[in-house]
Design an enzyme around this catalytic site. Sequence first.
Site, short mmCIF file in Angstrom:
data_model
loop_
_atom_site.label_atom_id
_atom_site.label_comp_id
_atom_site.label_asym_id
_atom_site.label_seq_id
_atom_site.Cartn_x
_atom_site.Cartn_y
_atom_site.Cartn_z
CB SER A 1 -0.95 0.06 1.31
OG SER A 1 -1.92 -0.81 0.88
CE LYS B 1 -4.54 1.71 -0.78
NZ LYS B 1 -4.05 0.43 -0.31
CB SER C 1 -4.48 1.59 3.84
OG SER C 1 -3.69 1.08 2.75
CE LYS D 1 -1.68 4.14 2.73
NZ LYS D 1 -1.64 2.91 3.66
#
Length: 372
Positions: free
Chosen positions: A81, A84, A136, A240
């Site tokens: 993730s 992202k 997320s 993140k």
Amino acid sequence: MWTKIVPVTALIASVSLTGGTAYATPSTPVGGEALGSRGLVAPEGVKKPPKTQATSFVIADVDTGQVLAAKDAHGRYLPASTLKTLTALTLIPKLDKNRKIRPSKNACNQEGTAVGLSVKATYKVDDLFKALMMSSGNDAAMALAETNGGLAQTMRDMNAEAKRLQANDTVAKTPSGLDKPGQSSSAYDLALIARAGLANPEFKRYISTKTSTFPAPRGHYEISNHNKLLWRYKGMVGVKNGWTSKAQGSFVGAATRGGHTILVSIMRHEGYFWEEVADLLDWGFSVRGKATPVGQLVDPLPAAQAAPQPGASAPATTQVTPAVQPPLLDTAAKKQTDSSRTIGAVVIGGGLLFGLIWLGYGIRRRRGRSRL
């Protein structure tokens, strides 16, 4: 089993195609020759960085772009993730945050971590970016991609943005980071993407928000940021974290103290990494301005060399339908030794080896479920 891909450090330049745009791959590692090492690259004259179980990491000064220490900075791994960050950086300038959309069934049914989108509810793009970067949400990632004109268009845009940033280890195949053969990034690229994101006020707002209300078919509910260091680490700005069963743990984050910002990115961590990341950040703050940098986070390419892809944006509030993603050209990979030697004030990797093709990227089609 997992397969690691390392980037090209060749004496010849290769060319990759992203949405029809050609980019020359540098003949030396982006950011400096020392960053081609698979081993630890650290300055002399200061204490060594604290140990981490991460296979790859980068510690950098966001203000100057100086890389303070690294390990396997350009090693290519599944990003989970953390990809992202590229999705957000690419789409924030393209989508009106106040635009309202109703997500498709395809978006709502994405596997892995989800914020809980419903085809019966209407969401602002602003809500979807919060869901993307705070919770997320893989469903939010797909909804944003479809709002941008479809999955194929979004993947072209994301890969073009990666090339503009000179994040040449990055190949995006999904907007969420869910594992897919051919998808990759590196600790160096995650640092580049995060640094660019920190310069965008909207990106910074999303990653630093701890909690927020989120619309539901009836009323609202609260979502929270998955970045645990926002609550635990003094000066944490955010960014993140990510995890899949194949990628293992990955993280990119930045903190500001005394007017200076330090960034840490890690990839391929098998366990609980929060305390280790905090230690790496502490080390970065302790040596910034004192240590000889081992590399540099490069600036994006000029517009003339990296023309943005034309976006296809649908009008106002409407049901968004999915599109089919075309295959993207994978770029070449490099192979290096784990040996290291000292030159001047830094430890750098051994000799350069020609890398001409992807090597054994035998990732089975069954995708790991994203948990972060």
